[in-house]
Design an enzyme around this catalytic site. Structure first.
Site, PDB file in Angstrom:
ATOM      1  N   ASP A 143      -8.912  -3.600  -4.627  1.00  0.00           N
ATOM      2  CA  ASP A 143      -7.599  -3.197  -4.118  1.00  0.00           C
ATOM      3  C   ASP A 143      -6.533  -4.096  -4.731  1.00  0.00           C
ATOM      4  O   ASP A 143      -6.718  -5.311  -4.821  1.00  0.00           O
ATOM      5  CB  ASP A 143      -7.544  -3.294  -2.587  1.00  0.00           C
ATOM      6  N   CYS A 183       0.812  -1.219   0.000  1.00  0.00           N
ATOM      7  CA  CYS A 183       0.000   0.000   0.000  1.00  0.00           C
ATOM      8  C   CYS A 183       0.844   1.267   0.000  1.00  0.00           C
ATOM      9  O   CYS A 183       0.305   2.368  -0.160  1.00  0.00           O
ATOM     10  CB  CYS A 183      -0.958  -0.017   1.185  1.00  0.00           C
ATOM     11  N   SER A 200      -6.626 -10.129 -16.292  1.00  0.00           N
ATOM     12  CA  SER A 200      -5.173 -10.000 -16.293  1.00  0.00           C
ATOM     13  C   SER A 200      -4.727  -9.125 -17.456  1.00  0.00           C
ATOM     14  O   SER A 200      -5.398  -9.052 -18.490  1.00  0.00           O
ATOM     15  CB  SER A 200      -4.509 -11.385 -16.406  1.00  0.00           C
TER      16      SER A 200
END
Length: 335
Positions: free
Chosen positions: A73, A18, A146
């Site tokens: 996320d 993060c 992907s």
């Protein structure tokens, strides 16, 4: 397999976990004007307005009054072991659902992979790690998407459910509410040390792969209505967003904040990410740091990956690290 032609997985990314997020101040400029009317609707219970952890939409006509929770996320490698990276990224993505009091039910993988540079057996291990954590959470994996990318990235888009009358929001804080933190700080500086030296910190991995499921359930059981998770913007950054959204101030007892073993040493040895320093710069104008030294300030702003929940309420087993107070000249105060 964690090395490729003498290089480690984390060395294929400019940042880790993060800490690679867009800085909070810059992000707010990007989304400015995209919130509120005419974009808001009555069924959108949680949207962009307060920068909460996930979107929540009430299901029209649902007999049980259920709401859908949606989030996504993903990030670059935070550790060299691809299986652990997959587990960490999955736990981190699922955390946004838990942070609003929801239960994840299905997720899809988000994978960016430099297919001509990194072997696909590493990608398989990343996906296997995500699958195992999702299974632990009782969350189905239904495929994904992907792309061929210069940098490896992995995460999930997660859909969950929640009761509209039992939501944890970042704009429901009130003066007098205690603040509980369910995971220790310090994974950011330990991950940065790992990337630089190759040292492995198993206890940091254990913290990051731990689901926030039980903490979320405990918060709801305790009657909490206000919470957020602590990730890339650090404890101070996420607390500032919560306090600002709620129209209150917050006081942190720095001596009560738990840290992972080795975190302070990592700060002293200089393993502080650029993301952590940007977090500190962002909150500094709104914070009275008192006598807190630079080491403590950096740890409180440390960019966490798959951190714990910060809950406005007393939660069994979680230390109380401060309280919400009436709004003052500075939003945050460190004692």
């Amino acid at each position: 397999m964690t090395t490729i032609e003498g290089r480690r997985l984390t060395q294929y990314a400019h940042g880790g976990g993060c800490a690679c997020k867009i800085p909070p101040g810059e992000l707010e400029e990007v989304v400015a004007g995209l919130t509120g009317a005419p974009h808001a609707a009555p069924e959108l219970l949680i949207g962009l307005d307060t920068g909460d952890d996930a979107a929540v939409v009430r299901l029209p006509g649902a007999a049980d009054g259920m709401a859908v929770v949606a989030t996504a996320d993903f990030f670059t490698p935070v550790v060299d072991d691809p299986y652990d990276w997959g587990r960490i990224a999955a736990a981190n993505a699922l955390s946004d659902v838990y942070a609003v009091g929801g239960r994840p039910i299905v997720a899809v993988n988000l994978l960016a992979w430099p297919r001509e540079v990194l072997p696909f057996e590493l990608a398989r291990e990343v996906l296997r790690g995500g699958l195992d954590v999702a299974a632990e959470a009782g969350c189905h994996i239904g495929g994904g998407h992907s792309v061929d990318d210069a940098e490896p990235k992995y995460g999930m888009a997660v859909t969950g459910v929640a009761r509209p009358d039992l939501l944890l929001r970042n704009d429901r804080g009130r003066p007098g509410m205690p603040l509980s933190l369910t995971k220790p700080l310090g994974v950011g500086v330990l991950n940065n040390r790992h990337k630089a030296t190759g040292e492995v910190f198993a206890h940091a991995v254990d913290s990051m792969v731990a689901l926030n499921r039980d903490a979320s359930a405990a918060a709801l059981d305790a009657g909490a209505v206000c919470a957020t998770d602590v990730t890339g913007f650090g404890l101070l950054g996420h607390l500032y967003k919560l306090a600002r959204a709620s129209g209150v101030g917050a006081v942190i007892d720095s001596a009560a904040v738990p840290y992972l073993d080795g975190a302070r040493e990592a700060v002293r040895d200089g393993y502080v990410s650029g993301g952590t320093r940007r977090n500190l710069d962002w909150v500094a104008p709104h914070t009275d740091f008192g006598a807190a030294d630079e080491e403590t300030r950096l740890l409180l702003a440390d960019a966490q990956t798959s951190g714990g929940l910060l809950i406005a309420g007393e939660i069994p087993g979680a230390p109380v690290i401060g309280e919400l107070v009436p709004a003052g000249e500075r939003t945050l105060t460190i004692r």
